[in-house]
Structure formats: structure tokens, C-alpha cells
Design a protein around this motif. Structure first.
Motif, PDB file in Angstrom:
ATOM      1  N   GLU A 127      -8.837   2.219   1.821  1.00 56.03           N
ATOM      2  CA  GLU A 127      -7.718   1.358   1.115  1.00 56.03           C
ATOM      3  C   GLU A 127      -6.238   1.768   1.389  1.00 56.03           C
ATOM      4  OE1 GLU A 127      -7.586   5.074  -0.798  1.00 56.03           O
ATOM      5  OE2 GLU A 127      -9.363   3.749  -0.101  1.00 56.03           O
ATOM      6  N   GLN A 128      -6.021   2.812   2.176  1.00 56.37           N
ATOM      7  CA  GLN A 128      -4.615   3.208   2.527  1.00 56.37           C
ATOM      8  C   GLN A 128      -3.953   1.979   3.397  1.00 56.37           C
ATOM      9  OE1 GLN A 128      -4.915   7.047   4.371  1.00 56.37           O
ATOM     10  NE2 GLN A 128      -4.868   8.036   2.469  1.00 56.37           N
ATOM     11  N   LEU A 129      -4.499   1.274   4.080  1.00 62.19           N
ATOM     12  CA  LEU A 129      -3.995   0.358   5.165  1.00 62.19           C
ATOM     13  C   LEU A 129      -3.680  -0.973   4.319  1.00 62.19           C
ATOM     14  CD1 LEU A 129      -3.083   0.420   8.107  1.00 62.19           C
ATOM     15  CD2 LEU A 129      -5.382  -0.556   8.590  1.00 62.19           C
ATOM     16  N   ASN A 130      -4.094  -1.113   3.032  1.00 65.59           N
ATOM     17  CA  ASN A 130      -3.706  -2.346   2.463  1.00 65.59           C
ATOM     18  C   ASN A 130      -2.501  -2.330   2.179  1.00 65.59           C
ATOM     19  OD1 ASN A 130      -6.734  -2.572   2.147  1.00 65.59           O
ATOM     20  ND2 ASN A 130      -6.883  -2.113  -0.024  1.00 65.59           N
ATOM     21  N   GLY A 131      -2.025  -3.431   2.271  1.00 64.78           N
ATOM     22  CA  GLY A 131      -0.385  -3.921   2.078  1.00 64.78           C
ATOM     23  C   GLY A 131       0.419  -3.501   3.287  1.00 64.78           C
ATOM     24  N   ALA A 132      -0.062  -3.182   4.464  1.00 67.59           N
ATOM     25  CA  ALA A 132       0.760  -2.777   5.659  1.00 67.59           C
ATOM     26  C   ALA A 132       1.316  -4.223   6.346  1.00 67.59           C
ATOM     27  CB  ALA A 132      -0.250  -2.348   6.869  1.00 67.59           C
ATOM     28  N   VAL A 133       2.517  -4.144   6.807  1.00 68.51           N
ATOM     29  CA  VAL A 133       3.081  -5.191   7.465  1.00 68.51           C
ATOM     30  C   VAL A 133       3.449  -5.063   8.683  1.00 68.51           C
ATOM     31  CG1 VAL A 133       5.029  -6.963   7.184  1.00 68.51           C
ATOM     32  CG2 VAL A 133       4.245  -5.763   4.999  1.00 68.51           C
TER      33      VAL A 133
END
Length: 199
Positions: A127-133
Motif C-alpha cells: 500500500e506504500q505506493l498508493n498516491g504516488a504521482v
């Protein structure tokens, strides 16, 4: 071919167990001092064939800080042609926990980029990669975050590869993956950057 020189021939991956070197014509003598044949992994073949020309391995990678796992989490690990999703097998990158961590690819020249693929960790912490841009452009202002946005990551399954097509092709020599927020850790197991073919 120049005398005493080695020449490399690149082509699309092909399956086979025989490699023939033929010298066409009559009354010729064929002399070869070394033949090297390189195998490619199934993952590499998939990358080559998936969307076009991946220019990421030609660049240099950096990130906001070096993760605590030292060489196991180097920024360059994310462009090694390997989608291995276990951090501890040495093919992923990871920052320490901080505010707004980022990873950046510096390409050798400006390309027209149409899409980016990111491979998520599969051993934990997916879940750590959620929200990456993903930002693409030619500016280093705000560590590349001032460049146009290609896309945003909402979810990539454990060990999966998410492909993100920019709404319109973007030109740039910097590709930045930023993770906004406090107490965030950014980990990437492969970053692929696909340019518009020039031929």
C-alpha cells in the motif's frame, strides 16, 4: 568490421538453440575469433514487447534519501530490467520514512514520453505506493514536482506492474515519482519509461 574489433548486433529477442554465422558467396573463408550470444529473461522480453521503447535503463536514478537497507535499496535498482518484487533480492529501491519522498530518473536527453510503468513490492508494504504521482518535464524546480503530471497511482497489486498512460505525450529529460504526505516510504521495484518511436 575493423580488424581486431568486436561488433555487436542487436535485434528483437528470438527463441532458438542454434546460432549460425554464414558468409554468402563463392570461394570465401570464414574466420571468427569470438562469438558471444546473450540470453534475455522472460521479464526483459515482456518489457521490450509491451509498449515500445523503454528508455529508463539509459538514464541515471536518484532519490530523496538512501534507505536503511543500503545497497539493497539503491535508486538505480529500479531501472535494472528486472521486475523482481522482493526488496531483499536486490532489485528494488526504497527511501527512509520521511515527508514527501521522491525518486527521479535523469535521461540523457529530452524524449517525448507516452507512458510509464511502475512495479510494486510484493513481499510486503504494497500500500506504500498508493498516491504516488508521476511528473515528466525538463525542470528540476521542487525536485521535479513542478513538471507536468503524467498520472497518479491509486492502486497496484502486490508484485504487480501498473501502466500509466499520460493524457497527452509529455516532453522531458526528468521523470519524477513523488509520494506526497508525512511519514511516507517510497519503494519501487521497476520503473519503465516509454518514448514515442522516432522511426
Amino acid at each position: 568490421m575493423q580488424a581486431g574489433k568486436t561488433q555487436k548486433f542487436k535485434f528483437s529477442p528470438s527463441d532458438g538453440q542454434y546460432v549460425n554465422v554464414l558468409l554468402l558467396g563463392e570461394n570465401h573463408i570464414l574466420t571468427v575469433c569470438e562469438v558471444e550470444v546473450y540470453e534475455v529473461s522472460e521479464d526483459m522480453v515482456a518489457m521490450i514487447q509491451s509498449e515500445g521503447i523503454n528508455v529508463a535503463p539509459k538514464g541515471q536514478a536518484t532519490q530523496s534519501n538512501q534507505g536503511s537497507t543500503a545497497c539493497l535499496s539503491l535508486a538505480q535498482n529500479a531501472i535494472d530490467w528486472n521486475r523482481q518484487y522482493d526488496l531483499f533480492k536486490g532489485s528494488c529501491t526504497q527511501t527512509n520514512t520521511e515527508s514527501d519522498p521522491w525518486w527521479r530518473l535523469v535521461l540523457m536527453k529530452t524524449y517525448t514520453i507516452v507512458s510509464v510503468a511502475l512495479t510494486n513490492r510484493g513481499d510486503c508494504c504494497t500500500e506504500q505506493l498508493n498516491g504516488a504521482v508521476v511528473h515528466i518535464g525538463d525542470s528540476l524546480e521542487s525536485e521535479g514536482h513542478a513538471n507536468p503530471v503524467c498520472d497518479k497511482v491509486f492502486f497496484i497489486p502486490a508484485g504487480g506492474t501498473g501502466k500509466f498512460r499520460c493524457d497527452s505525450a509529455l516532453q522531458g529529460c526528468y521523470v519524477t515519482v513523488g509520494l506526497p504526505g508525512e511519514n511516507r516510504t517510497l519503494s519501487l521495484c521497476e520503473v519503465e519509461v516509454f518514448r514515442v518511436p522516432t522511426e
